[in-house]
Scaffold this active site. Structure first.
Site, mmCIF file in Angstrom:
data_model
loop_
_atom_site.group_PDB
_atom_site.id
_atom_site.type_symbol
_atom_site.label_atom_id
_atom_site.label_comp_id
_atom_site.label_asym_id
_atom_site.label_seq_id
_atom_site.Cartn_x
_atom_site.Cartn_y
_atom_site.Cartn_z
ATOM 1 N N GLU A 68 -5.883 9.621 9.741
ATOM 2 C CA GLU A 68 -4.357 9.399 10.181
ATOM 3 C C GLU A 68 -4.427 10.433 11.417
ATOM 4 O O GLU A 68 -3.350 9.827 12.351
ATOM 5 C CB GLU A 68 -3.421 9.924 9.252
ATOM 6 C CG GLU A 68 -3.369 8.799 7.926
ATOM 7 C CD GLU A 68 -2.501 8.725 7.023
ATOM 8 O OE1 GLU A 68 -1.520 9.781 7.206
ATOM 9 O OE2 GLU A 68 -2.273 7.915 6.322
ATOM 10 N N ASP A 87 0.993 -1.268 0.147
ATOM 11 C CA ASP A 87 -0.085 0.065 -0.063
ATOM 12 C C ASP A 87 0.968 1.052 -0.128
ATOM 13 O O ASP A 87 2.104 1.017 0.415
ATOM 14 C CB ASP A 87 -0.746 0.074 1.322
ATOM 15 C CG ASP A 87 -1.554 1.102 1.548
ATOM 16 O OD1 ASP A 87 -2.461 1.596 0.395
ATOM 17 O OD2 ASP A 87 -1.737 1.968 2.560
ATOM 18 N N SER A 88 0.382 2.429 -0.256
ATOM 19 C CA SER A 88 0.989 3.754 -0.180
ATOM 20 C C SER A 88 1.577 3.857 1.166
ATOM 21 O O SER A 88 2.412 4.653 1.397
ATOM 22 C CB SER A 88 0.236 4.706 -0.744
ATOM 23 O OG SER A 88 -0.912 4.919 0.182
ATOM 24 N N CYS A 96 -11.365 3.411 -0.659
ATOM 25 C CA CYS A 96 -9.827 3.893 -0.396
ATOM 26 C C CYS A 96 -9.606 3.125 1.150
ATOM 27 O O CYS A 96 -10.695 2.773 1.899
ATOM 28 C CB CYS A 96 -9.963 5.533 0.112
ATOM 29 S SG CYS A 96 -8.525 5.921 0.978
ATOM 30 N N CYS A 147 -3.777 -0.856 -2.099
ATOM 31 C CA CYS A 147 -4.147 0.594 -2.060
ATOM 32 C C CYS A 147 -5.280 0.670 -3.424
ATOM 33 O O CYS A 147 -5.058 0.290 -4.335
ATOM 34 C CB CYS A 147 -2.899 1.193 -2.615
ATOM 35 S SG CYS A 147 -2.918 3.020 -2.852
ATOM 36 N N HIS A 151 -8.547 3.697 3.775
ATOM 37 C CA HIS A 151 -8.746 4.334 5.028
ATOM 38 C C HIS A 151 -10.150 4.572 5.519
ATOM 39 O O HIS A 151 -10.386 4.700 6.742
ATOM 40 C CB HIS A 151 -8.166 5.848 5.023
ATOM 41 C CG HIS A 151 -6.763 6.045 5.086
ATOM 42 N ND1 HIS A 151 -5.780 5.339 4.073
ATOM 43 C CD2 HIS A 151 -5.883 6.786 6.064
ATOM 44 C CE1 HIS A 151 -4.327 5.676 4.515
ATOM 45 N NE2 HIS A 151 -4.437 6.482 5.483
HETATM 46 N N1 DGL Z 1 -4.042 4.045 0.134
HETATM 47 C C1 DGL Z 1 -4.766 5.002 -0.594
HETATM 48 C C2 DGL Z 1 -6.016 4.510 -1.234
HETATM 49 O O1 DGL Z 1 -6.314 3.398 -0.934
HETATM 50 C C3 DGL Z 1 -4.885 6.144 0.118
HETATM 51 C C4 DGL Z 1 -3.835 6.847 0.736
HETATM 52 C C5 DGL Z 1 -3.151 7.648 -0.151
HETATM 53 O O2 DGL Z 1 -3.475 8.521 -0.809
HETATM 54 O O3 DGL Z 1 -1.891 7.235 -0.784
HETATM 55 O O4 DGL Z 1 -6.263 5.000 -2.399
#
Ligand code: DGL
Length: 270
Positions: free
Chosen positions: A156, A6-7, A188, A73, A190
């Site tokens: 976050e 993931d990012s 997303c 992600c 989050h």
């Molecule tokens: N992990 C990213 C997503 O699911 C969210 C956080 C980011 O923007 O890197 O799109």
């Protein structure tokens, strides 16, 4: 090992779904997770950068023994899935198509809403896939999308049930409510943390789709039919969690989000 990246550490929402499955079926598959905490977030970046980062992330996992790759992600799934599939020699799973399929299967009035990062929404991938699956199911489905960029930093910061966050959620959902969606994809990593707050702003009939659960179900189905790969996933080592930048904040968030303490290890990307 199953490689997941993931990012950042939002992808732990996918890890959690894997753990639920392993516990339920008493499995000992090993996860190798990488969160690109040094370069997060990806959601406001351009296509070329997202593709480059995604390939570096996936290669790091493959070099360390991942036999399949799961893109946790949504942003990377939306932008870089084909690029990764063309450049990697292991099976690649992503969160967008199983979530789109699920939404098409459960929508009752053919009106699906999507909340995601700017890059995910701008990619139009959900619109494209949903219409493709809808045509196959002889349905005509309306897709209504909104980017909800502020929700990632709010989650976050731990601002989940604050009045400010609730107001922002209301604003993001307002065009989707006006479009009378009956299904909403939380596109997303989050957003599942805000599920209660999101549900509270929607009509009770609206069904939510969590891509994290859908991708795990897809991996499960794949492994049932691919025993050669399945046999390579049991590993003597423990689950491993790698990050490109390790701070106390990341360590604390990871424990809070996963609901258990995990050891994060800092690695350098090449
Ligand atoms: N992990 C990213 C997503 O699911 C969210 C956080 C980011 O923007 O890197 O799109």
């Amino acid at each position: 090992m199953i490689g997941i990246f993931d990012s950042g550490i939002g992808g732990l929402t996918v890890v959690k779904k894997f753990f639920d499955w392993f516990d339920k079926d008493n499995l000992s598959y090993r996860l190798l997770y990488f969160g690109d905490t040094a370069r997060t977030p990806y959601g406001n970046r351009g296509e070329e950068v997202i593709k480059q980062y995604a390939l570096e992330d996936a290669k790091l996992l493959i070099e360390r023994g991942a036999k399949i790759i799961v893109i946790a992600c949504n942003t990377v799934s939306a932008i870089a899935t084909d690029y990764l599939k063309n450049n990697l020699s292991v099976p690649v799973f992503e969160v967008v198509s199983p979530a789109a399929q699920k939404a098409v299967a459960i929508t009752r009035h053919n009106r699906i809403g999507i909340l995601g990062t700017r890059a995910t929404i701008n990619s139009k991938i959900y619109d494209h896939l949903i219409k493709q699956y809808a045509a196959k199911a002889h349905k005509k489905i309306g897709v209504f999308e909104n980017s909800a960029s502020l929700l990632v930093p709010l989650v976050e910061e731990g601002w989940l049930d604050t009045p400010e966050t609730k107001r922002i959620i209301k604003k993001y959902l307002s065009p989707l409510k006006a479009a009378q969606i009956d299904t909403l994809i939380l596109a997303c990593t989050h957003y599942p943390f805000l599920i209660k707050e999101i549900e509270a702003k929607l009509n009770k009939q609206v069904k939510l789709v969590d891509p994290a659960l859908e991708v795990v179900l897809q991996v499960k189905e794949f492994l049932k039919n691919n025993s050669a790969i399945e046999q390579q996933l049991n590993h003597k080592s423990k689950h491993q969690f790698l990050v490109s930048d390790l701070t106390n904040r990341v360590q604390n968030l990871a424990a809070r989000w996963l609901g258990e303490k995990i050891k994060l290890e800092k690695v350098n990307l090449k």
